[in-house]
Design a protein around this motif. Structure first.
Motif, short mmCIF file in Angstrom:
data_model
loop_
_atom_site.label_atom_id
_atom_site.label_comp_id
_atom_site.label_asym_id
_atom_site.label_seq_id
_atom_site.Cartn_x
_atom_site.Cartn_y
_atom_site.Cartn_z
N LEU A 319 0.81 -1.22 0.00
CA LEU A 319 0.00 0.00 0.00
C LEU A 319 0.84 1.27 0.00
CD1 LEU A 319 -2.71 -1.09 2.62
CD2 LEU A 319 -2.85 -1.20 0.12
N GLU A 320 2.15 1.12 0.18
CA GLU A 320 3.02 2.29 0.20
C GLU A 320 3.11 2.90 -1.21
OE1 GLU A 320 5.34 -1.24 -0.93
OE2 GLU A 320 4.00 -0.80 0.75
N PRO A 321 3.23 4.23 -1.32
CA PRO A 321 3.31 4.87 -2.63
C PRO A 321 4.66 4.65 -3.28
CG PRO A 321 3.57 6.51 -0.92
CD PRO A 321 3.25 5.21 -0.22
N PRO A 322 4.77 4.82 -4.61
CA PRO A 322 6.04 4.57 -5.31
C PRO A 322 7.20 5.40 -4.78
CG PRO A 322 4.23 4.75 -6.88
CD PRO A 322 3.67 5.13 -5.55
N GLN A 323 6.94 6.64 -4.33
CA GLN A 323 8.05 7.49 -3.90
C GLN A 323 8.71 6.99 -2.62
OE1 GLN A 323 4.80 8.50 -4.08
NE2 GLN A 323 4.39 10.21 -2.66
N SER A 324 8.06 6.06 -1.91
CA SER A 324 8.67 5.52 -0.70
C SER A 324 10.00 4.84 -1.01
CB SER A 324 7.73 4.52 -0.02
OG SER A 324 6.57 5.15 0.47
N LEU A 325 10.08 4.16 -2.13
CA LEU A 325 11.32 3.48 -2.51
C LEU A 325 12.42 4.50 -2.79
CD1 LEU A 325 12.97 1.00 -3.26
CD2 LEU A 325 11.95 1.10 -5.56
N THR A 326 12.08 5.56 -3.49
CA THR A 326 13.07 6.61 -3.78
C THR A 326 13.59 7.23 -2.48
OG1 THR A 326 11.94 7.11 -5.86
CG2 THR A 326 13.47 8.77 -5.01
N ILE A 327 12.69 7.49 -1.57
CA ILE A 327 13.07 8.12 -0.30
C ILE A 327 13.95 7.19 0.52
CG2 ILE A 327 12.21 9.02 1.89
CD1 ILE A 327 9.67 9.91 0.33
N VAL A 328 13.55 5.91 0.64
CA VAL A 328 14.31 5.00 1.49
C VAL A 328 15.68 4.71 0.90
CG1 VAL A 328 13.62 2.72 0.59
CG2 VAL A 328 13.99 3.05 3.05
N ASN A 329 15.80 4.76 -0.43
CA ASN A 329 17.12 4.59 -1.04
C ASN A 329 18.04 5.76 -0.68
OD1 ASN A 329 16.63 2.12 -2.23
ND2 ASN A 329 15.98 2.99 -4.19
N GLU A 330 17.48 6.95 -0.56
CA GLU A 330 18.28 8.10 -0.13
C GLU A 330 18.65 7.96 1.35
OE1 GLU A 330 20.17 11.98 -0.50
OE2 GLU A 330 19.82 10.19 -1.72
N PHE A 331 17.71 7.48 2.15
CA PHE A 331 18.04 7.22 3.55
C PHE A 331 19.20 6.24 3.66
CE2 PHE A 331 13.40 8.02 5.19
CZ PHE A 331 13.57 9.37 4.99
N GLN A 332 19.17 5.22 2.84
CA GLN A 332 20.26 4.24 2.85
C GLN A 332 21.58 4.89 2.45
OE1 GLN A 332 20.09 1.20 -0.19
NE2 GLN A 332 21.40 -0.20 0.97
N ARG A 333 21.54 5.74 1.44
CA ARG A 333 22.77 6.37 0.95
C ARG A 333 23.42 7.23 2.03
NH1 ARG A 333 24.88 10.97 -1.00
NH2 ARG A 333 22.97 12.17 -0.57
N VAL A 334 22.61 7.96 2.78
CA VAL A 334 23.18 8.91 3.75
C VAL A 334 23.47 8.28 5.11
CG1 VAL A 334 22.11 10.88 2.62
CG2 VAL A 334 20.88 9.73 4.48
N SER A 335 22.97 7.08 5.37
CA SER A 335 23.15 6.48 6.70
C SER A 335 23.84 5.12 6.68
CB SER A 335 21.79 6.30 7.38
OG SER A 335 21.01 5.31 6.72
N GLY A 336 23.75 4.42 5.56
CA GLY A 336 24.25 3.06 5.51
C GLY A 336 23.25 2.04 6.01
N TYR A 337 22.07 2.47 6.49
CA TYR A 337 21.05 1.55 6.98
C TYR A 337 20.40 0.82 5.79
CZ TYR A 337 21.22 3.53 11.70
OH TYR A 337 21.59 3.93 12.96
N GLN A 338 20.02 -0.42 6.01
CA GLN A 338 19.48 -1.25 4.94
C GLN A 338 17.95 -1.14 4.87
OE1 GLN A 338 21.36 -2.97 2.60
NE2 GLN A 338 22.93 -1.74 3.63
N PRO A 339 17.40 -0.88 3.68
CA PRO A 339 15.94 -0.85 3.54
C PRO A 339 15.37 -2.26 3.54
CG PRO A 339 17.04 0.39 1.77
CD PRO A 339 18.08 -0.44 2.45
N ILE A 340 14.26 -2.44 4.24
CA ILE A 340 13.50 -3.69 4.22
C ILE A 340 12.04 -3.33 3.95
CG2 ILE A 340 12.74 -5.70 5.54
CD1 ILE A 340 15.32 -5.58 7.11
N ARG A 341 11.52 -3.87 2.85
CA ARG A 341 10.17 -3.46 2.46
C ARG A 341 9.11 -4.06 3.38
NH1 ARG A 341 7.48 -3.85 -3.62
NH2 ARG A 341 5.58 -2.66 -3.11
N ASN A 342 9.16 -5.36 3.55
CA ASN A 342 8.12 -6.04 4.32
C ASN A 342 8.73 -6.94 5.37
OD1 ASN A 342 5.79 -5.05 2.85
ND2 ASN A 342 6.44 -6.35 1.15
N VAL A 343 8.02 -7.06 6.48
CA VAL A 343 8.42 -7.97 7.54
C VAL A 343 7.12 -8.50 8.16
CG1 VAL A 343 8.51 -6.16 9.29
CG2 VAL A 343 9.88 -8.22 9.59
N TYR A 344 7.17 -9.71 8.68
CA TYR A 344 5.95 -10.32 9.21
C TYR A 344 5.67 -9.75 10.60
CZ TYR A 344 2.30 -13.76 10.02
OH TYR A 344 1.09 -14.37 10.26
#
Length: 395
Positions: A319-344
């Protein structure tokens, strides 16, 4: 810092006199008509405080102003009853002092008292920051939202949804202080000019969602029935370091109607130090206040700061909008934290926010180890998180 209006003074003149952007002075004096100042009226100047100065032999307003690199008229403004030509040795005058160092020290056990004291200090220095009580905790503590800026887009941060993740409140508050310093001193943060954000974005911050739980983890059970209940829930164990819930044993980040039934089925069935989702969704005042805040503010994006894992959860049921991926990729770039889309895992604030509003929502897991993370990690966590704070404003 307070000054008293003289004949002919204007807010624009004060902005020039103290080198503070005019919009910060206007917003620090919301009850004042900028075009109709009244002689004797009190005006707050953000980013400044006064300090006493004792007159020494040879002192004059000109010498003091020259030594301190301030305007002579700023001395006259702060000392209306002083005759500059008749200074007396030993006399005390007031000098304007620009605030250039943070007053928030996040690298400490950050309970509700520390938060409250820091908020009082910041509000006295930066009165353009708006404060609203959005609700109360189970024990009646104010749940405080801070707002900075006048933009139509609202970006929201929150911390300490979980009691033993209190270090998130410390990280948020220290960055808030650095942001306010950069605004009033016209400075950059990591080379980024943050002043444009003030007019583009309204920043909404709830630094401590679970103050009762944070105090329990750091200070032990309070006196009275709530403390007695906590002792019982914790089976008499005096170690509360594993406590994630609010004071009555409900996990606030399992309280939202986003597959809440799944969590109810597999999680504890009664109040517990962690993971009990409640007997129904949205029963706890802290969780209700945060849901109502999202409805009232209509966040463009939302970041919930937790610990630990150095990962960022960003999806929910597709249900997340497409721009969420763009944003989280930038978060990863500036922090080194790994994006995880879904978790149970379900029923969290991020899950519910995405489900209801279809806007970008993120759970940012700071640091590594076992909660509560040690303060020895604070500086490293803070440096990693600065980029995420900034990226949430420019993305």
């Amino acid at each position: 810092m307070d000054v008293q209006v003289r004949k002919g003074d204007t807010l624009w003149y004060y902005s020039q006199l103290f080198n503070i952007p005019l919009r910060f002075i206007i917003d620090s004096n919301s009850g004042v008509n900028p075009s109709g100042l009244v002689v004797g009226q009190t005006i707050q100047i953000p980013g400044y405080q006064t300090e006493p100065y004792r007159i020494s032999p040879g002192d004059s307003f000109w010498k003091i102003a020259s030594d301190r690199r301030i305007s002579i008229d700023s001395l006259a403004l702060l000392n209306p009853g002083v005759n500059p030509s008749q200074l007396q040795i030993g006399q005390t005058i007031l000098i304007p002092s620009r605030v250039t160092e943070r007053i928030v020290n996040g690298n400490q056990e950050y309970d509700f008292t520390v938060l409250t004291n820091d908020l009082e200090g910041l509000l006295s220095l930066y009165p353009f920051m708006r404060v609203e009580t959005i609700g109360n905790s189970v024990m009646g503590k104010d749940l405080v939202e801070l707002q900075i800026g006048n933009g139509a887009k609202v970006v929201h941060w929150n911390g300490s949804f979980h009691a033993n993740e209190w270090i998130t409140s410390a990280v948020i508050m220290q960055f808030l202080n650095d942001y306010l310093l950069a605004l009033t001193n016209k400075e950059t943060i990591r080379g980024l000019d943050v002043n444009p954000f003030y007019d583009q974005i309204t920043l909404s911050i709830v630094p401590m969602v679970d103050p009762d739980g944070v105090n329990l983890v750091l200070n032990g059970p309070p006196e009275g029935p709530f403390g007695e209940q906590a002792i019982q829930i914790n089976n008499g164990n005096q170690d509360y370091s594993g406590w994630k819930a609010n004071i009555r044993g409900v996990d606030l980040n399992n309280q939202y109607p986003a597959k809440w039934e799944v969590e109810q089925e597999r999680k504890p069935k009664e109040p517990s130090p962690r993971d009990f989702p409640g007997y129904e969704p949205l029963t706890e005042p802290e969780a209700i206040a945060m849901a109502e805040l999202a409805q009232a503010r209509q966040f463009e994006k939302m970041l919930a700061f937790h610990t630990q894992g150095e990962v960022i959860y960003w999806g929910y049921e597709g249900l997340e909008p497409p721009q969420s991926l763009t944003i989280v990729n930038e978060f990863q770039r500036v922090s080194g934290y790994q994006p995880i889309r879904n978790v149970y895992s379900f029923a969290g604030y991020k899950d519910w926010f995405i489900q209801v509003y279809r806007r970008p929502g993120f759970t940012v897991e700071l640091g590594q180890g076992v909660n509560p993370l040690p303060l020895s990690q604070f500086d490293e966590i803070y440096q990693e998180t600065i980029g995420i704070f900034l990226a949430s404003l420019y993305m």
